[in-house]
Write an enzyme that holds these catalytic residues in place. Structure first.
Site, PDB file in Angstrom:
ATOM      1  N   ARG A   1       0.823  -1.223   0.000  1.00 50.95           N
ATOM      2  CA  ARG A   1       0.000   0.000   0.000  1.00 50.95           C
ATOM      3  C   ARG A   1       0.850   1.263   0.000  1.00 50.95           C
ATOM      4  O   ARG A   1       0.407   2.315  -0.438  1.00 50.95           O
ATOM      5  CB  ARG A   1      -0.937  -0.005   1.206  1.00 50.95           C
ATOM      6  CG  ARG A   1      -2.050  -1.036   1.052  1.00 50.95           C
ATOM      7  CD  ARG A   1      -2.957  -1.058   2.247  1.00 50.95           C
ATOM      8  NE  ARG A   1      -3.630   0.223   2.423  1.00 50.95           N
ATOM      9  CZ  ARG A   1      -4.222   0.601   3.545  1.00 50.95           C
ATOM     10  NH1 ARG A   1      -4.217  -0.191   4.604  1.00 50.95           N
ATOM     11  NH2 ARG A   1      -4.807   1.776   3.620  1.00 50.95           N
TER      12      ARG A   1
ATOM     13  N   GLN B   1      -8.626   4.269  -2.466  1.00 51.77           N
ATOM     14  CA  GLN B   1      -8.154   5.592  -2.048  1.00 51.77           C
ATOM     15  C   GLN B   1      -6.663   5.554  -1.811  1.00 51.77           C
ATOM     16  O   GLN B   1      -6.121   4.574  -1.313  1.00 51.77           O
ATOM     17  CB  GLN B   1      -8.934   6.061  -0.813  1.00 51.77           C
ATOM     18  CG  GLN B   1      -8.228   5.951   0.516  1.00 51.77           C
ATOM     19  CD  GLN B   1      -8.239   4.544   1.105  1.00 51.77           C
ATOM     20  OE1 GLN B   1      -8.427   3.560   0.399  1.00 51.77           O
ATOM     21  NE2 GLN B   1      -8.001   4.454   2.385  1.00 51.77           N
TER      22      GLN B   1
ATOM     23  N   MET C   1      -6.553  18.375   1.343  1.00 52.21           N
ATOM     24  CA  MET C   1      -7.322  18.710   2.552  1.00 52.21           C
ATOM     25  C   MET C   1      -6.452  18.945   3.779  1.00 52.21           C
ATOM     26  O   MET C   1      -5.294  18.554   3.816  1.00 52.21           O
ATOM     27  CB  MET C   1      -8.365  17.629   2.847  1.00 52.21           C
ATOM     28  CG  MET C   1      -7.813  16.295   3.281  1.00 52.21           C
ATOM     29  SD  MET C   1      -9.138  15.165   3.814  1.00 52.21           S
ATOM     30  CE  MET C   1      -9.696  15.922   5.348  1.00 52.21           C
ATOM     31  N   ASP C   2      -7.056  19.606   4.741  1.00 55.43           N
ATOM     32  CA  ASP C   2      -6.430  19.867   6.048  1.00 55.43           C
ATOM     33  C   ASP C   2      -7.310  19.303   7.148  1.00 55.43           C
ATOM     34  O   ASP C   2      -8.498  19.056   6.939  1.00 55.43           O
ATOM     35  CB  ASP C   2      -6.367  21.382   6.321  1.00 55.43           C
ATOM     36  CG  ASP C   2      -5.293  22.100   5.540  1.00 55.43           C
ATOM     37  OD1 ASP C   2      -4.353  21.440   5.059  1.00 55.43           O
ATOM     38  OD2 ASP C   2      -5.400  23.339   5.420  1.00 55.43           O
ATOM     39  N   LYS C   3      -6.729  19.188   8.324  1.00 60.06           N
ATOM     40  CA  LYS C   3      -7.529  18.960   9.530  1.00 60.06           C
ATOM     41  C   LYS C   3      -7.552  20.304  10.266  1.00 60.06           C
ATOM     42  O   LYS C   3      -6.504  20.939  10.449  1.00 60.06           O
ATOM     43  CB  LYS C   3      -6.877  17.880  10.408  1.00 60.06           C
ATOM     44  CG  LYS C   3      -6.946  16.463   9.806  1.00 60.06           C
ATOM     45  CD  LYS C   3      -8.235  15.749  10.193  1.00 60.06           C
ATOM     46  CE  LYS C   3      -8.414  14.409   9.499  1.00 60.06           C
ATOM     47  NZ  LYS C   3      -7.617  13.339  10.077  1.00 60.06           N
TER      48      LYS C   3
ATOM     49  N   TYR D   1      -8.298  15.704  -4.461  1.00 61.80           N
ATOM     50  CA  TYR D   1      -8.428  16.978  -3.739  1.00 61.80           C
ATOM     51  C   TYR D   1      -7.478  17.017  -2.555  1.00 61.80           C
ATOM     52  O   TYR D   1      -7.172  15.993  -1.965  1.00 61.80           O
ATOM     53  CB  TYR D   1      -9.863  17.249  -3.264  1.00 61.80           C
ATOM     54  CG  TYR D   1     -10.542  16.149  -2.455  1.00 61.80           C
ATOM     55  CD1 TYR D   1     -11.148  15.064  -3.078  1.00 61.80           C
ATOM     56  CD2 TYR D   1     -10.617  16.227  -1.061  1.00 61.80           C
ATOM     57  CE1 TYR D   1     -11.800  14.075  -2.350  1.00 61.80           C
ATOM     58  CE2 TYR D   1     -11.272  15.245  -0.311  1.00 61.80           C
ATOM     59  CZ  TYR D   1     -11.860  14.173  -0.965  1.00 61.80           C
ATOM     60  OH  TYR D   1     -12.499  13.201  -0.236  1.00 61.80           O
TER      61      TYR D   1
HETATM   62  O1  76R Z   1      -5.528   2.862   6.239  1.00 58.40           O
HETATM   63  C1  76R Z   1      -6.622   2.308   6.466  1.00 58.40           C
HETATM   64  O2  76R Z   1      -7.319   1.725   5.604  1.00 58.40           O
HETATM   65  C2  76R Z   1      -7.122   2.377   7.860  1.00 58.40           C
HETATM   66  C3  76R Z   1      -8.202   3.330   8.020  1.00 58.40           C
HETATM   67  C4  76R Z   1      -7.944   4.699   7.379  1.00 58.40           C
HETATM   68  C5  76R Z   1      -7.047   5.696   7.768  1.00 58.40           C
HETATM   69  C6  76R Z   1      -6.024   5.668   8.898  1.00 58.40           C
HETATM   70  C7  76R Z   1      -8.675   5.201   6.238  1.00 58.40           C
HETATM   71  C8  76R Z   1      -9.633   4.486   5.530  1.00 58.40           C
HETATM   72  N1  76R Z   1      -8.276   6.489   6.003  1.00 58.40           N
HETATM   73  C9  76R Z   1      -7.269   6.817   6.897  1.00 58.40           C
HETATM   74  C10 76R Z   1      -6.574   8.026   6.981  1.00 58.40           C
HETATM   75 MN1  76R Z   1      -9.159   7.808   4.714  1.00 58.40          MN
HETATM   76  N2  76R Z   1      -9.997   9.079   3.421  1.00 58.40           N
HETATM   77  C11 76R Z   1      -9.908  10.457   3.470  1.00 58.40           C
HETATM   78  C12 76R Z   1     -10.882  11.014   2.593  1.00 58.40           C
HETATM   79  O3  76R Z   1     -13.663  13.627   2.008  1.00 58.40           O
HETATM   80  C13 76R Z   1     -13.411  13.390   3.218  1.00 58.40           C
HETATM   81  O4  76R Z   1     -14.284  13.570   4.115  1.00 58.40           O
HETATM   82  C14 76R Z   1     -12.071  12.894   3.628  1.00 58.40           C
HETATM   83  C15 76R Z   1     -11.164  12.490   2.462  1.00 58.40           C
HETATM   84  C16 76R Z   1     -11.525   9.962   1.966  1.00 58.40           C
HETATM   85  C17 76R Z   1     -12.616  10.057   0.931  1.00 58.40           C
HETATM   86  C18 76R Z   1     -10.966   8.745   2.506  1.00 58.40           C
HETATM   87  C19 76R Z   1     -11.352   7.465   2.134  1.00 58.40           C
HETATM   88  N3  76R Z   1      -7.989   9.325   5.441  1.00 58.40           N
HETATM   89  C20 76R Z   1      -6.950   9.186   6.310  1.00 58.40           C
HETATM   90  C21 76R Z   1      -6.309  10.486   6.476  1.00 58.40           C
HETATM   91  C22 76R Z   1      -5.093  10.789   7.363  1.00 58.40           C
HETATM   92  C23 76R Z   1      -5.615  11.416   8.626  1.00 58.40           C
HETATM   93  C24 76R Z   1      -4.628  11.541   9.755  1.00 58.40           C
HETATM   94  O5  76R Z   1      -3.629  10.828   9.794  1.00 58.40           O
HETATM   95  O6  76R Z   1      -4.931  12.378  10.638  1.00 58.40           O
HETATM   96  C25 76R Z   1      -7.015  11.382   5.699  1.00 58.40           C
HETATM   97  C26 76R Z   1      -6.754  12.860   5.507  1.00 58.40           C
HETATM   98  C27 76R Z   1      -8.061  10.644   5.068  1.00 58.40           C
HETATM   99  C28 76R Z   1      -9.030  11.193   4.236  1.00 58.40           C
HETATM  100  N4  76R Z   1     -10.292   6.246   3.993  1.00 58.40           N
HETATM  101  C29 76R Z   1     -10.296   4.938   4.415  1.00 58.40           C
HETATM  102  C30 76R Z   1     -11.068   6.318   2.849  1.00 58.40           C
HETATM  103  C31 76R Z   1     -11.553   4.995   2.543  1.00 58.40           C
HETATM  104  C32 76R Z   1     -12.405   4.649   1.319  1.00 58.40           C
HETATM  105  C33 76R Z   1     -11.079   4.144   3.519  1.00 58.40           C
HETATM  106  C34 76R Z   1     -11.335   2.644   3.673  1.00 58.40           C
HETATM  107  C35 76R Z   1     -10.197   1.903   3.057  1.00 58.40           C
HETATM  108  C36 76R Z   1     -10.389   0.416   3.125  1.00 58.40           C
HETATM  109  O7  76R Z   1     -10.556  -0.106   4.241  1.00 58.40           O
HETATM  110  O8  76R Z   1     -10.392  -0.189   2.040  1.00 58.40           O
END
Ligand code: 76R
Length: 248
Positions: free
Chosen positions: A130, A184, A146-148, A144
């Protein structure tokens, strides 16, 4: 002080957004256009070899709307190799008919929020795959940045680790509902670019992108802490369809 989550970092990533100067393109001679198309396809063939050898990956999509016509998303093991890719495209004839309307530099990132006590997720073969992903050839791409948020009560960076873990767990559960429909790629860009992360979603059905992003807006982590930049949406542009895409 809140504890920072440890990240695992993979390939460096460039999102390169281009607009085509159709007027200049039309004014070029047919042989100039043909040469530019062939040169670009040859460059893509070189990148395909790197992809097959698992030394990087790339995706080429056409973008709808005024913000861009084309996106090149490229992954490479080092920032230097990533820059070489950008330069190699800039030096093509096709690039001189384009304007870089946006770009984004980051690195594929996974966090350890979900790692269990004593577990070393970086040692899982799945994690390594990954971090150095082969980008899918799915029909649609959405990108896109993004920020937190860091504002008043909603400051992600002062939340205790357990609270962030709870919110990220909920986020992951929403994401998982789209398994098989959305892939993603999250890249981190602190210190590299103007936002904190980039989100790239690949989908077979464009509507799944809208549904996922919409559903996530209701997750507490997105509702309270998500700040978003511009969205780019597009269709896959396979190498052999480049001539018809550029046909004038
Ligand atoms: O890595 C993993 O699969 C574990 C769970 C996971 C993490 C840690 C995960 C799952 N994400 C993680 C981290 Mn995500 N993600 C986004 C967006 O539009 C929005 O509201 C947010 C934009 C989408 C669409 C998305 C999709 N993710 C993050 C982080 C880092 C945050 C931090 O470290 O503070 C961001 C910014 C972020 C944003 N996320 C998933 C998805 C999807 C589809 C999954 C499920 C993946 C799977 O299990 O197959």
């Amino acid at each position: 002080m809140a504890e920072a989550v440890e990240t695992m970092d993979g390939w460096y990533c460039l999102h390169d957004l281009r607009k085509i100067d159709w007027q200049a393109w039309k004014q070029a001679t047919a042989s100039q256009r043909d040469a530019a198309i062939t040169e670009f396809q040859e460059l893509l063939t070189k990148w395909d070899v790197i992809d097959e050898e698992k030394n990087g990956s790339h995706a080429v999509y056409s973008i709808l709307g005024h913000k861009a016509d084309l996106i090149l998303m490229v992954l490479r093991p080092t920032l230097k190799e990533l820059q070489e890719v950008e330069l190699s495209f800039n030096k093509t004839a096709l690039a001189s008919f384009t304007k870089q309307t946006y770009s984004y530099v980051s690195i594929v990132e996974l966090s350890k929020y979900m790692a269990k006590e004593g577990e070393k997720p970086e040692e899982h073969p799945g994690t390594q795959a990954r971090l150095r992903p082969r980008l899918p050839k799915w029909e649609h791409l959405c990108f896109y940045p993004m920020d937190k948020r860091r504002q008043g009560e909603d400051n992600w960076y002062v939340l205790p680790m357990d609270e962030r873990r709870r919110l990220m767990y909920e986020h992951g559960m929403t994401g998982r509902k789209y398994a098989g429909k959305i892939r993603q790629i999250i890249t981190g860009s602190m210190g590299f670019d103007d936002w904190e992360w980039s989100v790239t979603l690949f989908a077979k059905d464009a509507l799944d992108i809208k549904k996922l992003v919409y559903e996530m807006r209701f997750d507490e982590v997105s509702a309270r802490f998500g700040e978003f930049g511009s969205f780019y949406i597009g269709n896959i542009l396979p190498k052999d369809e480049v001539p018809s895409f550029l046909q004038v």
